[in-house]
Design an enzyme around this catalytic site. Sequence first.
Site, PDB file in Angstrom:
ATOM      1  CD  GLU A   1       1.665  -3.739  -2.452  1.00 35.03           C
ATOM      2  OE1 GLU A   1       0.666  -3.287  -3.005  1.00 35.03           O
ATOM      3  OE2 GLU A   1       2.801  -3.210  -2.520  1.00 35.03           O
TER       4      GLU A   1
ATOM      5  CG  HIS B   1       0.410   3.299  -0.999  1.00 34.83           C
ATOM      6  ND1 HIS B   1       1.356   4.216  -1.392  1.00 34.83           N
ATOM      7  CD2 HIS B   1       0.392   2.350  -1.953  1.00 34.83           C
ATOM      8  CE1 HIS B   1       1.884   3.834  -2.537  1.00 34.83           C
ATOM      9  NE2 HIS B   1       1.316   2.705  -2.904  1.00 34.83           N
TER      10      HIS B   1
ATOM     11  CG  HIS C   1      -5.486  -0.420  -6.201  1.00 35.97           C
ATOM     12  ND1 HIS C   1      -5.100   0.890  -6.361  1.00 35.97           N
ATOM     13  CD2 HIS C   1      -4.372  -1.098  -5.832  1.00 35.97           C
ATOM     14  CE1 HIS C   1      -3.802   0.989  -6.127  1.00 35.97           C
ATOM     15  NE2 HIS C   1      -3.333  -0.195  -5.794  1.00 35.97           N
TER      16      HIS C   1
ATOM     17  CD  GLU D   1      -3.376  -3.654  -3.118  1.00 33.01           C
ATOM     18  OE1 GLU D   1      -2.155  -3.501  -3.085  1.00 33.01           O
ATOM     19  OE2 GLU D   1      -4.183  -2.685  -2.998  1.00 33.01           O
TER      20      GLU D   1
ATOM     21  CG  ASP E   1      -0.937  -0.862  -0.176  1.00 38.13           C
ATOM     22  OD1 ASP E   1      -0.487  -1.680  -0.990  1.00 38.13           O
ATOM     23  OD2 ASP E   1      -1.625   0.131  -0.496  1.00 38.13           O
TER      24      ASP E   1
HETATM   25  O1  G3P Z   1      -0.702  -4.752  -5.502  1.00 34.06           O
HETATM   26  C1  G3P Z   1      -0.968  -3.971  -6.609  1.00 34.06           C
HETATM   27  C2  G3P Z   1      -0.682  -2.508  -6.358  1.00 34.06           C
HETATM   28  O2  G3P Z   1      -1.312  -2.132  -5.171  1.00 34.06           O
HETATM   29  C3  G3P Z   1       0.775  -2.215  -6.278  1.00 34.06           C
HETATM   30  O3  G3P Z   1       1.089  -0.862  -6.224  1.00 34.06           O
HETATM   31  O4  G3P Z   1       1.695   1.212  -5.112  1.00 34.06           O
HETATM   32  O5  G3P Z   1      -0.690   0.703  -5.481  1.00 34.06           O
HETATM   33  O6  G3P Z   1       0.607  -0.540  -3.759  1.00 34.06           O
HETATM   34  P1  G3P Z   1       0.658   0.165  -5.091  1.00 34.06           P
HETATM   35 MG    MG Z   2      -0.843  -2.004  -3.077  1.00 34.08          MG
END
Ligand code: G3P
Ligand code: MG
Length: 247
Positions: free
Chosen positions: A112, A52, A10, A37, A39
Amino acid sequence: MLKLPKIIGHRGACAYAPENTLESIRTAADLGATWVEFDVKLTRDDVPILLHDDTLERTTNGHGNINDLDYEEIQYLEAGAWFSEGFTGVSIPTLEEAIDVLLEHDLGVNIEIKPSQGRAEDTTKVALDLLSQIWTDHDKILISSFDITCLEIAKDIANDWARGLLLPEEIPAEWAHMAEHLDVRSINVNGNTLTQSDCNYLLEAELPLLAYTINDPDRARQLQRWGIDGFFTDVPDVIEENLIETH
Ligand code: G3P
Ligand code: MG
């Protein structure tokens, strides 16, 4: 054919390195993760970057909203020291730089799309346009977003990149319709607040179900028993070691 993994680092491996940085992606790879993953949003002048929050304060020494700043104003910001001294000098990466690191480490990726206010269309188009120029492996990429507009645009302009429906804590009543309309290949849910009955309900879609963000091995195993297929985690090594063996 999309091959989703059980473990997705993450924001890289953000328990061990500053989130959404090249160092975090490299750390995830070093810990054995095969996917990460991160952002993606845009600077004011349309450079896709990894970040993020809409604002810079939490993860950099900068100030203000990314929507109001050009890339040249943020490229030398300090994005590592807030995490720990050892990461001093780390900067906000562009999507292009991040993709280079993914390719270097043979990693799969869940991108994402996390647009700032009013930038859903631009963010999706710019990110997917860049991807289409440098990424060729359709088995190792999943495009997700909480923003339905982003997924609609992704479907329109790059239908062959697999999409994941990212659901908020409060699961919308129309999720099944959304999944069908957007023709998604996974459903990504908040695994910390998910109930077993909601899990069963979501499994009716017969799509892979991925849970974010799971750092507790006991919870990971419980979710596995409920039928969750994969986990976003800040600690990919810990979750990997503790999952129930399946074939
Ligand atoms: O994509 C999973 C997760 O990253 C979603 O929440 O806020 O950590 O981007 P966040
Ligand atoms: Mg995310």
